[in-house]
Enzyme design. Structure first.
Site, PDB file in Angstrom:
ATOM      1  N   TYR A  87     -11.121  -8.169   9.460  1.00 10.44           N
ATOM      2  CA  TYR A  87     -12.830  -8.566   9.090  1.00 10.44           C
ATOM      3  C   TYR A  87     -13.124 -10.258  10.082  1.00 10.44           C
ATOM      4  O   TYR A  87     -13.944 -10.231  10.267  1.00 10.44           O
ATOM      5  CB  TYR A  87     -12.194  -9.368   8.237  1.00 10.44           C
ATOM      6  CG  TYR A  87     -11.175  -8.937   6.925  1.00 10.44           C
ATOM      7  CD1 TYR A  87     -10.927  -7.119   6.926  1.00 10.44           C
ATOM      8  CD2 TYR A  87     -10.238  -9.682   6.430  1.00 10.44           C
ATOM      9  CE1 TYR A  87     -10.510  -6.916   5.884  1.00 10.44           C
ATOM     10  CE2 TYR A  87      -9.262  -9.230   5.480  1.00 10.44           C
ATOM     11  CZ  TYR A  87      -9.455  -7.533   5.281  1.00 10.44           C
ATOM     12  OH  TYR A  87      -8.265  -7.391   4.671  1.00 10.44           O
TER      13      TYR A  87
ATOM     14  N   ASP B  21     -10.664   3.092   2.512  1.00  2.45           N
ATOM     15  CA  ASP B  21     -10.652   2.351   4.010  1.00  2.45           C
ATOM     16  C   ASP B  21     -11.151   3.157   4.564  1.00  2.45           C
ATOM     17  O   ASP B  21     -12.031   2.436   5.293  1.00  2.45           O
ATOM     18  CB  ASP B  21      -9.078   1.989   4.158  1.00  2.45           C
ATOM     19  CG  ASP B  21      -8.865   0.611   3.743  1.00  2.45           C
ATOM     20  OD1 ASP B  21      -8.900   0.096   3.267  1.00  2.45           O
ATOM     21  OD2 ASP B  21      -6.939   0.170   3.292  1.00  2.45           O
TER      22      ASP B  21
ATOM     23  N   ASN C 181      -5.398   2.060  -1.477  1.00  7.19           N
ATOM     24  CA  ASN C 181      -5.579   0.714  -1.082  1.00  7.19           C
ATOM     25  C   ASN C 181      -6.388   0.635  -2.535  1.00  7.19           C
ATOM     26  O   ASN C 181      -6.684  -0.989  -3.179  1.00  7.19           O
ATOM     27  CB  ASN C 181      -6.780   0.650  -0.439  1.00  7.19           C
ATOM     28  CG  ASN C 181      -7.767   1.248  -0.660  1.00  7.19           C
ATOM     29  OD1 ASN C 181      -8.256   1.762  -1.041  1.00  7.19           O
ATOM     30  ND2 ASN C 181      -9.084   0.764  -0.484  1.00  7.19           N
TER      31      ASN C 181
ATOM     32  N   LYS D  63       0.690  -0.985   0.213  1.00 15.41           N
ATOM     33  CA  LYS D  63       0.110   0.379   0.265  1.00 15.41           C
ATOM     34  C   LYS D  63       1.024   1.349   0.037  1.00 15.41           C
ATOM     35  O   LYS D  63       0.408   2.501  -0.878  1.00 15.41           O
ATOM     36  CB  LYS D  63      -1.279  -0.022   1.580  1.00 15.41           C
ATOM     37  CG  LYS D  63      -2.594  -1.176   1.204  1.00 15.41           C
ATOM     38  CD  LYS D  63      -3.176  -0.955   2.296  1.00 15.41           C
ATOM     39  CE  LYS D  63      -4.799  -1.218   2.212  1.00 15.41           C
ATOM     40  NZ  LYS D  63      -5.524  -1.862   2.934  1.00 15.41           N
TER      41      LYS D  63
ATOM     42  N   GLY E 243      -2.525   2.164  17.635  1.00 15.80           N
ATOM     43  CA  GLY E 243      -2.198   1.868  15.919  1.00 15.80           C
ATOM     44  C   GLY E 243      -2.424   3.325  15.291  1.00 15.80           C
ATOM     45  O   GLY E 243      -2.500   4.258  15.879  1.00 15.80           O
ATOM     46  N   ALA E 244      -1.353   3.696  14.576  1.00 17.41           N
ATOM     47  CA  ALA E 244      -1.045   4.828  13.917  1.00 17.41           C
ATOM     48  C   ALA E 244      -0.415   4.085  12.563  1.00 17.41           C
ATOM     49  O   ALA E 244       0.523   5.172  12.112  1.00 17.41           O
ATOM     50  CB  ALA E 244       0.129   6.034  14.430  1.00 17.41           C
ATOM     51  N   GLY E 245      -0.848   3.513  11.838  1.00 18.17           N
ATOM     52  CA  GLY E 245      -0.085   2.868  10.152  1.00 18.17           C
ATOM     53  C   GLY E 245      -1.453   3.128   9.244  1.00 18.17           C
ATOM     54  O   GLY E 245      -1.502   4.024   9.356  1.00 18.17           O
ATOM     55  N   GLY E 246      -1.426   2.411   8.304  1.00 17.70           N
ATOM     56  CA  GLY E 246      -1.902   2.541   7.405  1.00 17.70           C
ATOM     57  C   GLY E 246      -3.597   2.719   7.929  1.00 17.70           C
ATOM     58  O   GLY E 246      -4.451   3.879   7.294  1.00 17.70           O
ATOM     59  N   ALA E 247      -4.220   2.144   7.673  1.00 17.72           N
ATOM     60  CA  ALA E 247      -5.150   1.779   8.613  1.00 17.72           C
ATOM     61  C   ALA E 247      -5.804   3.075   9.334  1.00 17.72           C
ATOM     62  O   ALA E 247      -7.210   3.595   8.898  1.00 17.72           O
ATOM     63  CB  ALA E 247      -6.074   0.631   8.954  1.00 17.72           C
TER      64      ALA E 247
HETATM   65  P1  NDP Z   1       0.161  -1.229   9.673  1.00 17.08           P
HETATM   66  O1  NDP Z   1       1.861  -2.068   9.099  1.00 17.08           O
HETATM   67  O2  NDP Z   1       0.240   0.120   8.361  1.00 17.08           O
HETATM   68  O3  NDP Z   1       0.528  -0.278  10.739  1.00 17.08           O
HETATM   69  C1  NDP Z   1      -0.043  -1.724  12.089  1.00 17.08           C
HETATM   70  C2  NDP Z   1      -0.093  -1.791  13.058  1.00 17.08           C
HETATM   71  O4  NDP Z   1      -0.229  -2.334  13.983  1.00 17.08           O
HETATM   72  C3  NDP Z   1       1.068   0.139  13.433  1.00 17.08           C
HETATM   73  O5  NDP Z   1      -0.135   1.237  14.827  1.00 17.08           O
HETATM   74  C4  NDP Z   1       1.298  -0.718  14.313  1.00 17.08           C
HETATM   75  O6  NDP Z   1       2.456  -0.200  15.210  1.00 17.08           O
HETATM   76  C5  NDP Z   1       0.765  -2.150  14.929  1.00 17.08           C
HETATM   77  N1  NDP Z   1       1.735  -3.047  15.692  1.00 17.08           N
HETATM   78  C6  NDP Z   1       1.841  -3.926  14.519  1.00 17.08           C
HETATM   79  N2  NDP Z   1       2.303  -5.021  15.953  1.00 17.08           N
HETATM   80  C7  NDP Z   1       2.864  -4.559  17.030  1.00 17.08           C
HETATM   81  C8  NDP Z   1       2.257  -5.784  18.145  1.00 17.08           C
HETATM   82  N3  NDP Z   1       3.142  -6.066  18.102  1.00 17.08           N
HETATM   83  N4  NDP Z   1       2.058  -4.546  19.659  1.00 17.08           N
HETATM   84  C9  NDP Z   1       1.635  -3.144  19.629  1.00 17.08           C
HETATM   85  N5  NDP Z   1       1.525  -2.729  18.274  1.00 17.08           N
HETATM   86  C10 NDP Z   1       2.067  -3.683  16.659  1.00 17.08           C
HETATM   87  O7  NDP Z   1      -1.343  -2.054   8.713  1.00 17.08           O
HETATM   88  P2  NDP Z   1      -2.410  -1.288   8.658  1.00 17.08           P
HETATM   89  O8  NDP Z   1      -2.161  -0.528   8.903  1.00 17.08           O
HETATM   90  O9  NDP Z   1      -2.241  -1.058   6.489  1.00 17.08           O
HETATM   91  O10 NDP Z   1      -3.543  -2.665   9.545  1.00 17.08           O
HETATM   92  C11 NDP Z   1      -3.164  -2.915  10.287  1.00 17.08           C
HETATM   93  C12 NDP Z   1      -5.056  -3.543  10.582  1.00 17.08           C
HETATM   94  O11 NDP Z   1      -6.101  -3.268   9.798  1.00 17.08           O
HETATM   95  C13 NDP Z   1      -4.376  -5.219   9.764  1.00 17.08           C
HETATM   96  O12 NDP Z   1      -4.764  -5.498  10.851  1.00 17.08           O
HETATM   97  C14 NDP Z   1      -5.284  -5.020   9.064  1.00 17.08           C
HETATM   98  O13 NDP Z   1      -5.903  -6.265   8.378  1.00 17.08           O
HETATM   99  C15 NDP Z   1      -6.293  -4.279   8.972  1.00 17.08           C
HETATM  100  N6  NDP Z   1      -6.194  -3.287   8.092  1.00 17.08           N
HETATM  101  C16 NDP Z   1      -8.614  -4.247   7.435  1.00 17.08           C
HETATM  102  C17 NDP Z   1      -9.227  -3.152   6.396  1.00 17.08           C
HETATM  103  C18 NDP Z   1     -10.455  -3.632   6.299  1.00 17.08           C
HETATM  104  O14 NDP Z   1     -11.132  -3.515   4.904  1.00 17.08           O
HETATM  105  N7  NDP Z   1     -11.421  -4.498   7.288  1.00 17.08           N
HETATM  106  C19 NDP Z   1      -8.674  -2.418   5.592  1.00 17.08           C
HETATM  107  C20 NDP Z   1      -7.577  -2.148   6.110  1.00 17.08           C
HETATM  108  C21 NDP Z   1      -6.612  -2.683   6.926  1.00 17.08           C
HETATM  109  P3  NDP Z   1       4.388   0.420  15.229  1.00 17.08           P
HETATM  110  O15 NDP Z   1       4.088   1.725  15.102  1.00 17.08           O
HETATM  111  O16 NDP Z   1       4.797   0.494  16.238  1.00 17.08           O
HETATM  112  O17 NDP Z   1       4.846  -0.508  14.024  1.00 17.08           O
END
Ligand code: NDP
Length: 283
Positions: free
Chosen positions: A229, A110, A95, A74, A134-138
């Site tokens: 999901y 998303d 996406n 992504k 969380g602070a990733g893409g989603a």
């Molecule tokens: P990213 O990889 O961009 O972000 C992952 C996030 O999870 C970060 O905030 C990361 O923290 C955190 N994280 C990962 N491992 C750990 C851990 N062991 N302990 C604490 N925090 C952790 O992924 P996305 O943002 O793309 O996706 C996040 C979730 O959203 C996924 O589960 C994905 O399946 C779901 N999703 C669902 C969608 C839907 O249509 N329902 C669409 C898109 C995503 P850090 O910054 O510290 O690494």
């Protein structure tokens, strides 16, 4: 509608991810194409990260209708496109790609998809206090919409710098966002003021994952969402505490609906797509 045979004029839409074998998107989009009798098919390609540029070049070369991107592509795809919309510039992740006569345009459905799923479930964010884990893409995609409606937003993430960056960006939209430590966010005193908790971390994808938050601090008047999901242990435990829970299946549906509409320019058959997702539910 008559289902068209695959032939010389069939257009292909695709998912690029790694892995993709368990994706429900082909089922959902093919049901929609079938419903409208469209000469289109949706297929999932397992694209190794080292092959992403070649796969994107193939979208142009082969005239694909469009593409969905999932983990881990992504963010990496951004520099390979001709144009991205404003939402993508904020989120930093794509996406959905639309192929407009060889020009590839990146979108992210998303965040809007998540908001549509909340609306459908009757969850109103207006005036609410929201905790985003969380602070990733989603998380960025969802937060960009939540911040426009909520009374306040708290972001808690394992990597503090990433949370700080997101908070700074969100406050450019509306200055109502603060950050908290994950441990602090799980405490009773902290959570009692929160109406809506959103798990946007990937914790829960694997059964062995720890919970993203201490569920003992949750209360029955809270709404708890997980973007994953399937019903995670986090959601099951939150439900057992009496909280209202919402998994990510609604978001999956609506992000797909919005992608379909971008590719085809017509209103998606939402209920057909929903049924296809439910029928394909093997988890
Ligand atoms: P990213 O990889 O961009 O972000 C992952 C996030 O999870 C970060 O905030 C990361 O923290 C955190 N994280 C990962 N491992 C750990 C851990 N062991 N302990 C604490 N925090 C952790 O992924 P996305 O943002 O793309 O996706 C996040 C979730 O959203 C996924 O589960 C994905 O399946 C779901 N999703 C669902 C969608 C839907 O249509 N329902 C669409 C898109 C995503 P850090 O910054 O510290 O690494």
């Amino acid at each position: 509608m008559t289902v068209s045979e695959i032939g010389a004029t069939t257009r292909i839409a695709a998912l690029f991810g790694h892995p993709v074998a368990h994706s429900k998107s082909p089922r959902m989009h093919n049901a929609a194409f079938r419903e409208f009798g469209m000469d289109c098919r949706y297929v999932a390609f397992d694209v190794d990260p080292g092959q992403l540029a070649a796969a994107v070049a193939a979208v142009r070369a082969l005239g694909l209708l469009g593409v969905n991107l999932t983990i881990p592509h992504k963010e990496a795809v951004l520099s390979m496109l001709d144009e991205v919309d404003a939402e993508v510039q904020f989120i930093g992740a794509v996406n959905t790609i639309v192929n407009r006569q060889g020009r590839l345009i990146g979108y992210n459905t998303d965040g809007r998809g998540f908001m549509r799923s909340l609306k459908e479930a009757g969850v109103d964010v207006a005036g609410k206090r929201v905790l985003i884990l969380g602070a990733g893409g989603a998380a960025r995609a969802v937060a960009a919409y939540i911040v426009r409606e909520a009374a306040s937003v708290v972001v808690a993430n394992r990597t503090r710098g990433r949370a700080g960056q997101l908070v700074g960006d969100l406050n450019q939209i509306r200055s109502i966002v603060t950050t908290a430590e994950l441990s602090e966010a799980g405490q009773e005193a902290f959570l009692k003021d929160i109406h809506l908790v959103i798990n946007a971390t990937s914790l829960g994808l694997k059964e062995s994952d720890p919970l993203p938050l201490d569920v003992d601090a949750l209360t029955a008047d809270q709404v708890v969402c997980d973007l994953i999901y399937h019903p995670t242990a986090f959601l099951q435990k939150a439900a057992a505490r009496g909280a209202r829970v919402l998994d990510g299946s609604g978001m999956l549906l609506w992000q797909g609906v919005l992608a379909f509409e971008l590719w085809t320019g017509r209103d998606a058959p939402v209920n057909v797509m929903r049924r296809a997702l439910l029928d394909g539910d093997t988890q």
